[in-house]
Each structure stands twice: as structure tokens, then as C-alpha cells.
Scaffold this motif. Sequence first.
Motif, PDB file in Angstrom:
ATOM      1  N   MET A  26      34.471  39.546  40.203  1.00  0.00           N
ATOM      2  CA  MET A  26      34.273  38.175  40.668  1.00  0.00           C
ATOM      3  C   MET A  26      34.074  37.218  39.498  1.00  0.00           C
ATOM      4  N   LYS A  27      33.384  37.674  38.465  1.00  0.00           N
ATOM      5  CA  LYS A  27      33.190  36.813  37.295  1.00  0.00           C
ATOM      6  C   LYS A  27      34.504  36.631  36.542  1.00  0.00           C
ATOM      7  N   ILE A  28      35.287  37.689  36.417  1.00  0.00           N
ATOM      8  CA  ILE A  28      36.615  37.561  35.811  1.00  0.00           C
ATOM      9  C   ILE A  28      37.469  36.603  36.640  1.00  0.00           C
TER      10      ILE A  28
ATOM     11  N   ALA B 222      50.680  44.019  44.305  1.00  0.00           N
ATOM     12  CA  ALA B 222      51.033  44.332  42.920  1.00  0.00           C
ATOM     13  C   ALA B 222      49.955  43.905  41.928  1.00  0.00           C
ATOM     14  N   ASP B 223      49.052  43.009  42.359  1.00  0.00           N
ATOM     15  CA  ASP B 223      48.003  42.508  41.464  1.00  0.00           C
ATOM     16  C   ASP B 223      46.706  43.295  41.572  1.00  0.00           C
ATOM     17  N   VAL B 224      46.692  44.333  42.396  1.00  0.00           N
ATOM     18  CA  VAL B 224      45.485  45.146  42.594  1.00  0.00           C
ATOM     19  C   VAL B 224      45.740  46.564  42.109  1.00  0.00           C
ATOM     20  N   GLN B 225      44.909  47.040  41.228  1.00  0.00           N
ATOM     21  CA  GLN B 225      44.954  48.429  40.790  1.00  0.00           C
ATOM     22  C   GLN B 225      43.737  49.137  41.351  1.00  0.00           C
ATOM     23  N   ARG B 226      43.977  50.102  42.223  1.00  0.00           N
ATOM     24  CA  ARG B 226      42.853  50.764  42.875  1.00  0.00           C
ATOM     25  C   ARG B 226      41.880  51.337  41.850  1.00  0.00           C
ATOM     26  N   SER B 227      40.601  51.175  42.158  1.00  0.00           N
ATOM     27  CA  SER B 227      39.505  51.729  41.344  1.00  0.00           C
ATOM     28  C   SER B 227      39.316  51.018  40.016  1.00  0.00           C
ATOM     29  N   ARG B 228      39.876  49.815  39.887  1.00  0.00           N
ATOM     30  CA  ARG B 228      39.700  49.031  38.664  1.00  0.00           C
ATOM     31  C   ARG B 228      39.274  47.611  39.024  1.00  0.00           C
ATOM     32  N   ALA B 229      38.236  47.110  38.336  1.00  0.00           N
ATOM     33  CA  ALA B 229      37.804  45.734  38.543  1.00  0.00           C
ATOM     34  C   ALA B 229      38.825  44.786  37.935  1.00  0.00           C
ATOM     35  N   GLY B 230      39.289  43.839  38.731  1.00  0.00           N
ATOM     36  CA  GLY B 230      40.297  42.909  38.243  1.00  0.00           C
ATOM     37  C   GLY B 230      40.060  41.502  38.738  1.00  0.00           C
TER      38      GLY B 230
ATOM     39  N   ALA C 216      42.171  39.292  39.898  1.00  0.00           N
ATOM     40  CA  ALA C 216      42.869  38.941  41.142  1.00  0.00           C
ATOM     41  C   ALA C 216      42.046  39.363  42.351  1.00  0.00           C
ATOM     42  N   GLY C 217      41.461  40.553  42.284  1.00  0.00           N
ATOM     43  CA  GLY C 217      40.600  41.009  43.370  1.00  0.00           C
ATOM     44  C   GLY C 217      39.350  40.165  43.497  1.00  0.00           C
ATOM     45  N   GLY C 218      38.764  39.789  42.358  1.00  0.00           N
ATOM     46  CA  GLY C 218      37.571  38.943  42.392  1.00  0.00           C
ATOM     47  C   GLY C 218      37.847  37.585  42.992  1.00  0.00           C
ATOM     48  N   ARG C 219      38.996  36.989  42.645  1.00  0.00           N
ATOM     49  CA  ARG C 219      39.365  35.692  43.235  1.00  0.00           C
ATOM     50  C   ARG C 219      39.574  35.825  44.735  1.00  0.00           C
ATOM     51  N   SER C 220      40.165  36.930  45.160  1.00  0.00           N
ATOM     52  CA  SER C 220      40.375  37.159  46.583  1.00  0.00           C
ATOM     53  C   SER C 220      39.045  37.194  47.330  1.00  0.00           C
ATOM     54  N   VAL C 221      38.096  37.928  46.799  1.00  0.00           N
ATOM     55  CA  VAL C 221      36.775  38.025  47.420  1.00  0.00           C
ATOM     56  C   VAL C 221      36.147  36.646  47.557  1.00  0.00           C
ATOM     57  N   LEU C 222      36.208  35.853  46.494  1.00  0.00           N
ATOM     58  CA  LEU C 222      35.611  34.520  46.523  1.00  0.00           C
ATOM     59  C   LEU C 222      36.289  33.623  47.559  1.00  0.00           C
TER      60      LEU C 222
ATOM     61  N   THR D 132      34.396  40.891  56.246  1.00  0.00           N
ATOM     62  CA  THR D 132      35.368  40.788  55.160  1.00  0.00           C
ATOM     63  C   THR D 132      35.613  42.162  54.559  1.00  0.00           C
ATOM     64  N   LEU D 133      36.752  42.312  53.890  1.00  0.00           N
ATOM     65  CA  LEU D 133      37.196  43.618  53.403  1.00  0.00           C
ATOM     66  C   LEU D 133      36.669  43.967  52.022  1.00  0.00           C
ATOM     67  N   GLY D 134      35.978  43.037  51.358  1.00  0.00           N
ATOM     68  CA  GLY D 134      35.385  43.323  50.065  1.00  0.00           C
ATOM     69  C   GLY D 134      36.405  43.393  48.943  1.00  0.00           C
ATOM     70  N   ASP D 135      36.019  44.040  47.856  1.00  0.00           N
ATOM     71  CA  ASP D 135      36.895  44.177  46.695  1.00  0.00           C
ATOM     72  C   ASP D 135      38.142  44.977  47.096  1.00  0.00           C
ATOM     73  N   PRO D 136      39.342  44.433  46.874  1.00  0.00           N
ATOM     74  CA  PRO D 136      40.563  45.139  47.278  1.00  0.00           C
ATOM     75  C   PRO D 136      40.752  46.491  46.597  1.00  0.00           C
TER      76      PRO D 136
END
Length: 348
Positions: free
Chosen positions: A134-136, A90-98, A100-106, A12-16
Motif C-alpha cells: 500500500m505504501k509503494i 499481469a500486474d500482480v505477482q502472487r506472493s509478492r508485495a507490489g 499495483a496491488g497496493g493501489r488496488s486495495v486503496l 473486499t478481496l484484500g491484497d491481490p
Amino acid sequence: MNTQDRPVVALTLGDPAGIGPELIARLLARPETAQRANTVLVGDPWLWEDGQRIAGVQVATDAVGALADVRGRAGTTRPAFLALDTVAPADVQRSRAGGAGGRSVLQVLDRCMDAALAGDIDAICFAPLNKQAMKIGGMQHEDELHHFARYLGVTGYFCEFNTLGDLWTSRISSHVPLKDVASYLSVERIQQAAELIYRSLLASGVAAPKVAIAAFNPHGGDGGVCGREEIDTIAPAVQALQARDWPTPAPFHGPFPADTIFLKAQAGEYQAIVTMYHDQGQIAIKLLGFSRGVTVQGGLPIPITTPAHGTAYDIAGQGRASVEATWQAFQIACRMGSTQRAKALAAA
């Protein structure tokens, strides 16, 4: 070795927003990766393309419609690719925990675990993720290991292993305040942790692993002067372990003072150390080789591994991330996945 003889390992690609996509691109660009496993990449196509662009590589893949289709491929060593639509650029900001990225990972990890439960894959190797994201994004547990355990229906003992080359470590307590550590020490937990890391080393291909148990107090308690946990809890746990029959001779030893136990392991006397709390083992492992460390999720019904470093937001997108820890995590997933596959075939 043909495609169907190799273990199926999901990547898997991990956190986007982190370095995961470029790490997986570098991993799959290595020619030797194809010889180790029948790999399947699971994730969003745009994120995979972004990872290749950052890493400066191009990797040909074979599209599959389901993870159940991967094992039946023949005549190719190209990685399979199961394309999912879990997050928009558009929902991913590089180098920032978000979130949308956490939901993707899950979503991606849950899809892989569904396949593991169905017997379609033999191991999972995931790129670095971010617990806050991921918690967010909706994770209800304290970390990914507890999410895995609940999702997979684990009721027995489980814990993280941290590895560095031939040395593996586990711990009796993990992400808890230091003042609470003593309350986690028990004969049962020490026995469970020691036995789990021993059996996991066997599954990873170590023929006769030897496990050292760390003391808790300075100088191993100095006969009770600096604390009685060694006398009352740790030594009895080691003695109980030594009294049982094992496939290999005398696998458990200790307790040894924590300030010298890693010297014994570094000299090759032991392949595993059971520590009593997080920093007792983590400081030593990270000092010995931060860029090569691997985390193995112990006690689950399927091997799951990941590089021990994090998402490295500070260098994400710069093409500077080292793939070495990811390569080590992938190799462990392959070895344990081969054991997993052999067990499944034997039980069939």
C-alpha cells in the motif's frame, strides 16, 4: 429477516497477491453468511474468479451498479457484487508485495468509505492487506487505520482493537519503538482508550462489558520500586474513569500486572484489556488463538474489521488458508453494523 432489515456489509478481496480472494470466496460460500447481513462484494471480477477457483467453490452473486443500490434489493439472499477495474492480472505477482496491488486495495477501500459516508453501507470487512504494498502504491500514512481516520475526517481518539472470541484488547501505544512507549502514557490517553473499547463492546452487543487496565512495569511497579507510571499515571486514569457515571456498573478496573491480567480475562472476569504497548497484548492474544483473531478499527464513524493475520504470502494460491478469522471478523462487522443501522434509523 428480509434483505432490507439486515445491515449492509461491504466485503473486499484484500491484497491481490495474498490469500484474501480465496478467504472471501470461502466466507461467501458458507450458507450462514447470508443470514447475517446483506453483503456486497467490491473488487475486480478476475480476482473474484481466481479466489473461487483456488477455494474450490462457486458463489452466485447479483451485479449492482453502485453501492447505493444494495440496500434496496429484495427477495434475495445472494451477495451483491460491485465490479471494479483496479488492477490487471499481469500486474500482480502472487506472493509478492507490489505497488499495483497496493493501489488496488486503496481504490477499493476508498470506494467503500465513500459509501459509508453516504450512508449506503453499515460496515466494512476487508480481507488481509499488505502495508508495504500500500505504501509503494501511494498510501501516505503509517498504516491503514490512519488512512481510514484521515479519509473519514476523524479528529478524536482512534486505535486498533485486537479480539479473540469474547476478549477484546486495545493499546495506548502501537507501532513505536519500545524505548519510546513511556512517553505515550498519559491519563488522557488511557481514559480515551478505555472508554472507546467499552463503547465499542456495547456496539458489538455485549450488554455489560468490564474493562481491565494493564500496568506498565514488572509487578505493577512494586509500589514504585520498579517504576512510577502506575502511581503517577495509570492508577489516576482508572480512578477518574471509575468516578464517572456509566450505563453499566463498575466497568473499569486496575491497574493489574501484565503477567497475570490475561489469566483474569481468560477466566471470564473481563471482556476487554487496555494494554500499554503492542507486544504486551499481542503476544497473549496470538498465543491464545492466532487463527481466530480479529482486528477492529476503533474510533471510526463506521465499523471496519479484518482478520488479524496477514496476507500469508507463503501459502497464497494453495487453497490452504483457514477462513475462521475472516468469519469472526465478518460476524463482528455484522453485529456492529446492526447497531450502526439502528442509530441511523433512530436519527432519521
